[in-house]
Design a protein around this motif. Structure first.
Motif, PDB file in Angstrom:
ATOM      1  N   SER B   5       0.830  -1.199   0.000  1.00  0.00           N
ATOM      2  CA  SER B   5       0.000   0.000   0.000  1.00  0.00           C
ATOM      3  C   SER B   5       0.866   1.249   0.000  1.00  0.00           C
ATOM      4  O   SER B   5       1.937   1.271   0.589  1.00  0.00           O
ATOM      5  N   GLN B   6       0.343   2.269  -0.653  1.00  0.00           N
ATOM      6  CA  GLN B   6       1.098   3.501  -0.761  1.00  0.00           C
ATOM      7  C   GLN B   6       1.069   4.249   0.561  1.00  0.00           C
ATOM      8  O   GLN B   6       0.097   4.167   1.305  1.00  0.00           O
ATOM      9  N   ARG B   7       2.128   4.983   0.847  1.00  0.00           N
ATOM     10  CA  ARG B   7       2.085   5.821   2.050  1.00  0.00           C
ATOM     11  C   ARG B   7       1.039   6.889   1.845  1.00  0.00           C
ATOM     12  O   ARG B   7       1.010   7.587   0.850  1.00  0.00           O
ATOM     13  N   ILE B   8       0.153   7.007   2.853  1.00  0.00           N
ATOM     14  CA  ILE B   8      -1.026   7.855   2.662  1.00  0.00           C
ATOM     15  C   ILE B   8      -0.640   9.326   2.546  1.00  0.00           C
ATOM     16  O   ILE B   8      -1.329  10.120   1.924  1.00  0.00           O
ATOM     17  N   SER B   9       0.508   9.705   3.113  1.00  0.00           N
ATOM     18  CA  SER B   9       0.899  11.122   3.069  1.00  0.00           C
ATOM     19  C   SER B   9       1.323  11.553   1.667  1.00  0.00           C
ATOM     20  O   SER B   9       1.576  12.730   1.434  1.00  0.00           O
ATOM     21  N   TRP B  10       1.413  10.616   0.714  1.00  0.00           N
ATOM     22  CA  TRP B  10       1.751  10.991  -0.651  1.00  0.00           C
ATOM     23  C   TRP B  10       0.570  11.597  -1.409  1.00  0.00           C
ATOM     24  O   TRP B  10       0.747  12.224  -2.425  1.00  0.00           O
ATOM     25  N   TYR B  11      -0.638  11.344  -0.914  1.00  0.00           N
ATOM     26  CA  TYR B  11      -1.791  11.915  -1.613  1.00  0.00           C
ATOM     27  C   TYR B  11      -1.754  13.431  -1.504  1.00  0.00           C
ATOM     28  O   TYR B  11      -1.553  13.961  -0.404  1.00  0.00           O
ATOM     29  N   PRO B  12      -1.983  14.154  -2.604  1.00  0.00           N
ATOM     30  CA  PRO B  12      -1.913  15.615  -2.553  1.00  0.00           C
ATOM     31  C   PRO B  12      -2.970  16.181  -1.609  1.00  0.00           C
ATOM     32  O   PRO B  12      -4.109  15.724  -1.609  1.00  0.00           O
ATOM     33  N   GLY B  13      -2.578  17.109  -0.792  1.00  0.00           N
ATOM     34  CA  GLY B  13      -3.520  17.764   0.104  1.00  0.00           C
ATOM     35  C   GLY B  13      -3.779  17.019   1.392  1.00  0.00           C
ATOM     36  O   GLY B  13      -4.483  17.512   2.265  1.00  0.00           O
ATOM     37  N   PHE B  14      -3.182  15.796   1.514  1.00  0.00           N
ATOM     38  CA  PHE B  14      -3.467  15.019   2.710  1.00  0.00           C
ATOM     39  C   PHE B  14      -3.013  15.760   3.974  1.00  0.00           C
ATOM     40  O   PHE B  14      -3.748  15.870   4.952  1.00  0.00           O
ATOM     41  N   ARG B  15      -1.788  16.269   3.914  1.00  0.00           N
ATOM     42  CA  ARG B  15      -1.194  16.909   5.089  1.00  0.00           C
ATOM     43  C   ARG B  15      -2.054  18.092   5.555  1.00  0.00           C
ATOM     44  O   ARG B  15      -2.407  18.196   6.736  1.00  0.00           O
ATOM     45  N   GLU B  16      -2.436  18.947   4.593  1.00  0.00           N
ATOM     46  CA  GLU B  16      -3.208  20.140   4.928  1.00  0.00           C
ATOM     47  C   GLU B  16      -4.554  19.757   5.551  1.00  0.00           C
ATOM     48  O   GLU B  16      -4.981  20.306   6.561  1.00  0.00           O
ATOM     49  N   MET B  17      -5.203  18.775   4.903  1.00  0.00           N
ATOM     50  CA  MET B  17      -6.524  18.338   5.375  1.00  0.00           C
ATOM     51  C   MET B  17      -6.424  17.772   6.792  1.00  0.00           C
ATOM     52  O   MET B  17      -7.256  18.090   7.659  1.00  0.00           O
ATOM     53  N   ALA B  18      -5.401  16.979   7.004  1.00  0.00           N
ATOM     54  CA  ALA B  18      -5.245  16.355   8.314  1.00  0.00           C
ATOM     55  C   ALA B  18      -5.045  17.422   9.393  1.00  0.00           C
ATOM     56  O   ALA B  18      -5.672  17.372  10.459  1.00  0.00           O
ATOM     57  N   TRP B  19      -4.187  18.389   9.097  1.00  0.00           N
ATOM     58  CA  TRP B  19      -3.954  19.443  10.100  1.00  0.00           C
ATOM     59  C   TRP B  19      -5.213  20.236  10.373  1.00  0.00           C
ATOM     60  O   TRP B  19      -5.531  20.550  11.521  1.00  0.00           O
ATOM     61  N   LEU B  20      -5.965  20.542   9.301  1.00  0.00           N
ATOM     62  CA  LEU B  20      -7.207  21.305   9.454  1.00  0.00           C
ATOM     63  C   LEU B  20      -8.164  20.574  10.390  1.00  0.00           C
ATOM     64  O   LEU B  20      -8.711  21.156  11.343  1.00  0.00           O
ATOM     65  N   CYS B  21      -8.345  19.267  10.136  1.00  0.00           N
ATOM     66  CA  CYS B  21      -9.260  18.474  10.970  1.00  0.00           C
ATOM     67  C   CYS B  21      -8.788  18.465  12.409  1.00  0.00           C
ATOM     68  O   CYS B  21      -9.575  18.668  13.349  1.00  0.00           O
ATOM     69  N   LEU B  22      -7.498  18.237  12.599  1.00  0.00           N
ATOM     70  CA  LEU B  22      -6.968  18.152  13.962  1.00  0.00           C
ATOM     71  C   LEU B  22      -7.174  19.475  14.696  1.00  0.00           C
ATOM     72  O   LEU B  22      -7.575  19.488  15.867  1.00  0.00           O
ATOM     73  N   ILE B  23      -6.928  20.595  13.985  1.00  0.00           N
ATOM     74  CA  ILE B  23      -7.062  21.901  14.641  1.00  0.00           C
ATOM     75  C   ILE B  23      -8.518  22.160  15.015  1.00  0.00           C
ATOM     76  O   ILE B  23      -8.825  22.547  16.142  1.00  0.00           O
ATOM     77  N   ILE B  24      -9.436  21.889  14.052  1.00  0.00           N
ATOM     78  CA  ILE B  24     -10.849  22.145  14.350  1.00  0.00           C
ATOM     79  C   ILE B  24     -11.316  21.297  15.524  1.00  0.00           C
ATOM     80  O   ILE B  24     -12.040  21.742  16.397  1.00  0.00           O
ATOM     81  N   LEU B  25     -10.852  20.033  15.547  1.00  0.00           N
ATOM     82  CA  LEU B  25     -11.305  19.126  16.606  1.00  0.00           C
ATOM     83  C   LEU B  25     -10.702  19.487  17.965  1.00  0.00           C
ATOM     84  O   LEU B  25     -11.400  19.465  18.981  1.00  0.00           O
ATOM     85  N   TYR B  26      -9.419  19.775  17.958  1.00  0.00           N
ATOM     86  CA  TYR B  26      -8.740  19.813  19.258  1.00  0.00           C
ATOM     87  C   TYR B  26      -8.313  21.191  19.742  1.00  0.00           C
ATOM     88  O   TYR B  26      -8.050  21.359  20.930  1.00  0.00           O
ATOM     89  N   ALA B  27      -8.260  22.200  18.853  1.00  0.00           N
ATOM     90  CA  ALA B  27      -7.833  23.523  19.310  1.00  0.00           C
ATOM     91  C   ALA B  27      -8.708  24.057  20.446  1.00  0.00           C
ATOM     92  O   ALA B  27      -8.179  24.541  21.454  1.00  0.00           O
ATOM     93  N   PRO B  28     -10.061  23.954  20.334  1.00  0.00           N
ATOM     94  CA  PRO B  28     -10.880  24.479  21.443  1.00  0.00           C
ATOM     95  C   PRO B  28     -10.560  23.792  22.769  1.00  0.00           C
ATOM     96  O   PRO B  28     -10.493  24.456  23.809  1.00  0.00           O
ATOM     97  N   LEU B  29     -10.349  22.479  22.695  1.00  0.00           N
ATOM     98  CA  LEU B  29     -10.037  21.743  23.930  1.00  0.00           C
ATOM     99  C   LEU B  29      -8.727  22.236  24.518  1.00  0.00           C
ATOM    100  O   LEU B  29      -8.605  22.441  25.734  1.00  0.00           O
TER     101      LEU B  29
END
Lengths: 388, 270
Positions: B5-29
């Protein structure tokens, strides 16, 4: 083996109910298993052998019939009330208990006193050479070790009959062969009646005192490994145990007086086949006037099937000698080298196929190759007539 | 698998999307956690590290109210989790080990229905039910409501565990002279235990956390921690609320971690 019956299966039928087509897993079968016997139920998957074993263990209801244990009807008892124990195919060792606790489980439930439980459990662990693993959990053991613990656990309460449900099928070949010896050894040592279920004919032949060959919910034949291999009653048994050549033949009458030379051999074979009659038949491939053994009497002129084992066929390069008895011509179609022996596919001159196996003894040199014309000798004492 | 299987971080935009989700989920906490240590009554301006709000939680003027609410919450959560776990275990046994019965699929649906009904609907319905039978609202009404909606949460891990246990173990136990009772006590129950424990912890957290249903069925003056916090927030957010929230978060993380470790232990064992 004594005359006491450990188990009597009396007209047992098992039907799995279903609205449209109920499945008959066992069709009115009856037989007995002797005390101290190593008895094997052999057959392909779906033949009913496991169902029968599970009925003896108390895990399946009996639709009709009775199962007797040393004369007592146990058909309606719960499995914890039956003095029989089971070695399960998947071992089913209790994962949260240690090896020692697993082996002691049955004895504790029977309420034996503490000292006896200790001695007996340790004796069982010694028997399977697992004493130093007593405190391990089953997940820390190899497949073969788990197998032996399952055996010790089932033997510990000293059951009257031990049921083994394909216990070796999950092991690799070498281990399986070693366990065969060990099981046989333990059976002799403990004197407990073993009922062993397998679909592996080699396992059945090497371990059993007697074998019941089953198919389609019926018992096809019961006998010692030698009886079953040498004198199968029908095509199913002949094909299921080992390899068999089935040839067509025509009955020409009762036994003709045998030629002098083969008389001695014939009488030796006669001893091994007591309940048999002799028939005179012509094989369709061209050999005429053979005196062969049969378990049932056939009308003159009847078409029957006869069987010959591949290793009993002799092959020689074509020669111009006289006095060729029971010999036909044929062509070598293919040769496969199998290590201990060589398998030869033959095409008889009349178009029938025949399989032969030649042992690779020290002086065996292949004196023929693919495409060669050969002489094929079929000794008449090795031929058996099969019933329908 | 790693090789094919391919390393998932090779997909374009994966890194940005992941950070966005993490920030929205956990920044308020994270903001809540950080500002609970703020040495200032402000909830936006950082004035240095201090435990003053934790002190306020435990010893301030509102400490008594929150203490009572905490005791109420824990009592209800423990009782509701125990009861719903027992009920869920029994239903799992009946559903999975019992003989097939008419309406089995419907029963399975009924057990899990509370997961699918919007909570506000359950809350209103429960309130109307209690009112119509004249049941006095208070701790007991909260407890009963909690038991009901905790059952499916306890049921799921227990049923999943039980489904993974082959019935050959029970057959082996019966074969070795165990009665049905002994078979359950000595074999099936210990094998089910990881599932039962994670069902219990899940039910406990769900109960501890519940606001909507509790708010509807609680009597006047009876508060659980979530309703008490909600009441306090209505009068303006003070950093002591952040301190309480941080404490609850820590407790939840602890319990979820324990639940995870228990279920992993159970899976490794067989």
């Amino acid at each position: 083996m004594t005359d006491t019956h450990a188990i009597d299966i009396v007209s047992v039928t098992k039907v799995y109910p279903h609205r449209t087509d109920p499945v008959v897993a066992l069709d009115n079968i009856s037989f007995s298993i002797g005390d101290n016997e190593f008895f094997t139920l052999l057959g392909p998957s779906g033949c009913g052998k496991t169902t029968l074993l599970r009925m003896i263990g108390g895990f399946e209801d009996i639709t009709k019939g009775q199962i007797l244990l040393f004369g007592d009807d146990i058909s309606r008892l719960q499995s914890n009330q039956r003095p029989v124990n089971t070695v399960f195919q998947q071992y089913a060792l209790f994962p949260h208990l240690t090896v020692y606790e697993n082996v002691a489980f049955g004895l504790k439930r029977l309420g034996r006193d503490t000292d006896f439980i200790k001695t007996q459990t340790h004796a069982m662990l010694e028997l399977i050479r697992m004493a130093e693993f007593a405190e391990r959990k089953p997940s820390q053991l190899s497949g073969g070790q788990q197998q032996r613990v399952a055996l010790a656990r089932a033997l510990a309460p000293q059951p009257k009959v031990l049921l083994l449900d394909e216990p070796l099928s999950a092991l690799d070949l070498k281990l399986r062969q070693a366990m065969r010896e060990e099981l046989k050894e333990i059976q002799k040592h403990t004197g407990i009646t073993f009922i062993f279920v397998t679909h592996d004919q080699e396992e059945a032949l090497t371990m059993s005192d007697r074998i019941a060959v089953m198919s389609n919910g019926q018992v096809q034949q019961i006998g010692s490994p030698k009886e079953i291999y040498d004198n199968p009653t029908n095509i199913f048994v002949a094909n299921f145990i080992g390899e068999a050549n089935i040839l067509k033949a025509k009955v020409t009458g009762p036994e003709k007086s045998p030629a002098k030379a083969s008389k001695a051999k014939a009488s030796k074979a006669q001893a091994a086949a007591k309940d048999q009659v002799k028939l005179c038949v012509d094989l369709e491939c061209g050999i005429k006037g053979l005196n062969i053994f049969s378990q049932s009497q056939f009308q003159k002129g009847k078409q029957i099937n006869v069987m010959i084992r591949p290793e009993r066929i002799q092959i020689k390069p074509l020669s111009r000698g006289r006095g060729k008895v029971n010999t036909v011509g044929g062509t070598v179609k293919s040769i496969s080298y199998l290590g201990t022996d060589t398998q030869v596919q033959l095409l008889l001159d009349d178009g029938e196929s025949l399989l032969a196996r030649l042992q690779n003894t020290i002086d065996a040199t292949s004196s023929f190759g693919v495409g060669n014309k050969v002489e094929i000798t079929i000794p008449e004492i090795a031929i058996r007539a099969l019933s329908e | 698998m790693a090789k094919t299987s391919q390393r998932i971080s090779w997909y374009p935009g994966f890194r940005e999307m992941a950070w966005l989700c993490l920030i929205i989920l956990y920044a308020p906490l994270i903001i809540v956690m950080v500002y609970s240590f703020n040495n200032s009554p402000s909830i936006t301006v950082w004035k240095g590290f201090s435990l003053v709000w934790y002190n306020e939680v435990f010893f301030g003027p509102e400490a008594g109210k929150f203490k009572q609410a905490t005791v109420n919450s824990l009592t209800i959560a423990i009782l509701a989790a125990v009861t719903s776990t027992v009920i869920a275990t029994l239903s799992a046994l009946a559903m999975i080990r019992g003989r097939a019965f008419r309406g089995q699929a419907v029963t399975f649906g009924l057990i899990n229905l509370p997961l699918m009904v919007p909570e506000i609907v359950t809350a209103v319905a429960t309130l109307i039910f209690f009112a119509s039978i004249g049941f006095e609202r208070g701790l007991l009404s909260i407890l009963l409501a909690h038991i009901v909606f905790c059952i499916p949460f306890a049921y799921l891990p227990i049923a999943a565990r039980l489904q993974g246990i082959s019935n050959v173990y029970e057959q082996a136990a019966r074969d070795l002279y165990a009665t049905p009772g002994q078979t359950f006590r000595l074999i099936l129950f210990p094998m089910m235990l990881p599932g039962i424990l994670s069902g219990f912890l899940l039910a406990f957290i769900i109960s501890l956390d519940d606001f909507i249903i509790t708010n509807f069925v609680k009597g006047a003056g009876v508060e659980t921690l979530p309703t008490a916090i909600f009441g306090a927030v209505k009068q303006g957010i003070k950093p002591n609320i952040m301190a309480i929230s941080t404490l609850m978060l820590a407790a939840s993380i602890l319990l979820v971690t324990i639940s995870y470790l228990i279920s992993r232990m159970g899976n490794n064992r067989d």
